[in-house]
Design a protein around this motif. Structure first.
Motif, PDB file in Angstrom:
ATOM      1  N   SER A  87      45.600  38.018   7.954  1.00 43.01           N
ATOM      2  CA  SER A  87      44.844  38.608   6.852  1.00 43.01           C
ATOM      3  C   SER A  87      43.357  38.300   6.987  1.00 43.01           C
ATOM      4  N   ALA A  88      43.021  37.051   7.367  1.00 38.32           N
ATOM      5  CA  ALA A  88      41.610  36.673   7.536  1.00 38.32           C
ATOM      6  C   ALA A  88      40.965  37.467   8.659  1.00 38.32           C
ATOM      7  N   ALA A  89      41.707  37.724   9.725  1.00 34.29           N
ATOM      8  CA  ALA A  89      41.162  38.480  10.856  1.00 34.29           C
ATOM      9  C   ALA A  89      40.867  39.924  10.480  1.00 34.29           C
ATOM     10  N   HIS A 302      47.785  21.790   3.305  1.00 29.27           N
ATOM     11  CA  HIS A 302      46.610  22.531   3.792  1.00 29.27           C
ATOM     12  C   HIS A 302      46.255  23.629   2.785  1.00 29.27           C
ATOM     13  N   PRO A 303      44.969  23.800   2.465  1.00 27.21           N
ATOM     14  CA  PRO A 303      44.557  24.988   1.692  1.00 27.21           C
ATOM     15  C   PRO A 303      44.608  26.195   2.624  1.00 27.21           C
ATOM     16  N   MET A 304      45.653  26.983   2.521  1.00 29.13           N
ATOM     17  CA  MET A 304      46.000  27.962   3.549  1.00 29.13           C
ATOM     18  C   MET A 304      44.909  28.999   3.807  1.00 29.13           C
ATOM     19  N   GLN A 305      44.313  29.539   2.741  1.00 28.21           N
ATOM     20  CA  GLN A 305      43.315  30.590   2.942  1.00 28.21           C
ATOM     21  C   GLN A 305      42.072  30.050   3.658  1.00 28.21           C
ATOM     22  N   ARG A 306      41.638  28.861   3.251  1.00 25.20           N
ATOM     23  CA  ARG A 306      40.473  28.287   3.917  1.00 25.20           C
ATOM     24  C   ARG A 306      40.805  27.941   5.365  1.00 25.20           C
ATOM     25  N   PHE A 307      41.989  27.395   5.590  1.00 27.89           N
ATOM     26  CA  PHE A 307      42.406  27.062   6.942  1.00 27.89           C
ATOM     27  C   PHE A 307      42.344  28.301   7.831  1.00 27.89           C
ATOM     28  N   ALA A 308      42.827  29.423   7.318  1.00 31.59           N
ATOM     29  CA  ALA A 308      42.831  30.664   8.092  1.00 31.59           C
ATOM     30  C   ALA A 308      41.418  31.139   8.386  1.00 31.59           C
ATOM     31  N   ARG A 309      40.552  31.131   7.363  1.00 25.20           N
ATOM     32  CA  ARG A 309      39.168  31.588   7.575  1.00 25.20           C
ATOM     33  C   ARG A 309      38.434  30.702   8.576  1.00 25.20           C
ATOM     34  N   GLU A 310      38.625  29.393   8.469  1.00 20.73           N
ATOM     35  CA  GLU A 310      37.948  28.475   9.386  1.00 20.73           C
ATOM     36  C   GLU A 310      38.464  28.655  10.814  1.00 20.73           C
ATOM     37  N   THR A 311      39.733  28.970  10.950  1.00 22.25           N
ATOM     38  CA  THR A 311      40.288  29.209  12.278  1.00 22.25           C
ATOM     39  C   THR A 311      39.640  30.414  12.941  1.00 22.25           C
ATOM     40  N   ARG A 329      33.973  21.085  15.589  1.00 27.44           N
ATOM     41  CA  ARG A 329      34.948  20.331  14.801  1.00 27.44           C
ATOM     42  C   ARG A 329      34.807  20.704  13.333  1.00 27.44           C
ATOM     43  N   VAL A 330      35.888  21.216  12.753  1.00 24.44           N
ATOM     44  CA  VAL A 330      35.884  21.607  11.342  1.00 24.44           C
ATOM     45  C   VAL A 330      37.012  20.862  10.640  1.00 24.44           C
ATOM     46  N   ALA A 331      36.654  19.911   9.786  1.00 28.34           N
ATOM     47  CA  ALA A 331      37.642  19.188   8.980  1.00 28.34           C
ATOM     48  C   ALA A 331      37.373  19.495   7.512  1.00 28.34           C
ATOM     49  N   PHE A 332      38.382  19.895   6.797  1.00 26.14           N
ATOM     50  CA  PHE A 332      38.199  20.293   5.400  1.00 26.14           C
ATOM     51  C   PHE A 332      39.173  19.510   4.517  1.00 26.14           C
ATOM     52  N   GLY A 333      38.937  19.535   3.227  1.00 34.28           N
ATOM     53  CA  GLY A 333      39.752  18.789   2.279  1.00 34.28           C
ATOM     54  C   GLY A 333      41.141  19.374   2.107  1.00 34.28           C
ATOM     55  N   PHE A 334      42.063  18.548   1.638  1.00 36.84           N
ATOM     56  CA  PHE A 334      43.443  18.981   1.450  1.00 36.84           C
ATOM     57  C   PHE A 334      43.758  19.135  -0.032  1.00 36.84           C
ATOM     58  N   ASP A 335      44.822  19.861  -0.309  1.00 37.77           N
ATOM     59  CA  ASP A 335      45.302  20.054  -1.681  1.00 37.77           C
ATOM     60  C   ASP A 335      46.373  19.014  -1.991  1.00 37.77           C
TER      61      ASP A 335
END
Length: 342
Positions: A87-89, A302-311, A329-335
């Motif tokens: 979806s992000a792609a 994992h916050p799925m939508q953010r994980f997808a966009r960052e990927t 390196r992209v590390a983001f916060g977790f839910d």
């Protein structure tokens, strides 16, 4: 109402009339950000030639051939992640993306390594979830040598070449799980730990952070040796049943990865204990139900939508930066979810 004209569109986009005409007739002569601004303005004002502008802008967009290799598609987490990345792609700003998304059921190092090489031959940048193993590292280096950047998802990987990473700060994940036990368990005791594999570095780092918290804050807890489930629900269930039998005073279970549904089934089969705490991973239908019925006390996800966009963003950045662009390196916060928050 009078329908918007080219001068109206130029005014809305903050460009000249000639620029709008060039977007319509000679789009390659206009910078991409300007094209996108004109397109956005055309959508906003309802410009009659919107379809023509969309066609002109899309025709000049660079196509990115991106690949994503995930683990078993039979697992809800990876299916959900795959859907989110797809979806992000499709909706990723001004970029035109052709995504190759594949799942791998056989997680033996040989199969993983061969699949990485295969996808590296078909894609311009590749994101993977894989165990740390010499064969996997060699396959990564072979793909990097061909000028195809690699992005490791969920857990970091090491090889001779530079590998980017997108995921959580796994040491913090472990520390947070330990904090939850410290605050929720009434009488400190033994805690069982499940991991998917000792070669998955994110879970290794989870465990390290988990133990470090107790060393620092509460040494009355005893963390048992982690048990590998090999990502199997059946193995996870067997491990939990054995833990509960051999350690009747077990005060909690940390499911760091692999086979969470099997662990949930084993916990449901035991008599309910108000003094038992279980912390799991990733929110999906089964884990949500386990939170609601009290089988799980907390979930780290994992916050799925953010994980997808960052990927997708990191794959594009790595591709554009080229072979010698270095690792990202992209590390983001977790839910965090509890029975009262779902």
């Amino acid at each position: 109402m009078k329908r918007p004209t080219i001068p109206d569109l130029a005014k809305a986009a903050g460009v000249s009339v000639s620029t709008v005409n060039r977007v319509l007739n000679q789009p390659k002569s206009v910078r991409s950000p300007t094209q996108e601004r004109v397109l956005a303005a055309a959508e906003e004002i309802g410009f009659y030639g919107l379809g023509t502008i969309e066609h002109a802008v899309k025709a000049t967009r660079t196509t990115h051939h991106l690949g994503v290799l995930l683990q078993r598609g039979s697992r809800a987490f990876y299916r959900n992640l795959g859907d989110a990345i797809a979806s992000a792609a499709e909706t990723f700003g001004s970029h035109k993306i052709e995504l190759t998304l594949e799942f791998l059921e056989d997680l033996s190092p040989e199969k993983v390594a061969n699949h990485i090489i295969s996808m590296g031959e078909r894609c311009e940048a590749l994101a993977i979830v894989a165990p740390q193993h010499p064969l996997v590292a060699d396959s990564i280096d072979a793909v990097l040598e061909q000028g195809v950047p690699i992005v490791s998802l969920i857990g970091p990987l090491s090889a001779k070449g530079n590998i980017s990473f997108v995921g959580l700060d796994n040491w913090k994940v472990g520390r947070t799980a330990a904090w939850a036990f410290d605050k929720m368990v009434r009488i400190p005791g033994e805690i069982g730990v499940l991991v998917g594999s000792h070669r998955l570095r994110n879970q290794e780092m989870n465990e390290s952070g988990f133990r470090s918290y107790f060393r620092e804050h509460n040494s009355r807890f005893s963390v048992l040796e982690p048990l590998p489930t090999y990502e199997s629900a059946a193995v996870a269930r067997e491990h939990v049943e054995t833990l509960l039998t051999e350690h009747p005073s077990l005060c909690g279970l940390y499911i760091s990865g692999g086979g969470v549904t099997g662990a949930i089934a084993a916990l449901r089969a035991m008599p309910k204990r108000d003094d038992f705490v279980a912390v799991g991973y990733e929110l999906f239908d089964d884990t949500r139900a386990a939170l609601i019925d009290g089988t799980l006390s907390m979930i780290i996800s994992h916050p799925m939508q953010r994980f997808a966009r960052e990927t997708v963003a990191t794959l594009i950045k790595a591709k554009i930066a080229g072979r010698y662009g270095g690792a990202h390196r992209v590390a983001f916060g977790f839910d965090i979810y509890t029975p009262e928050s779902v």
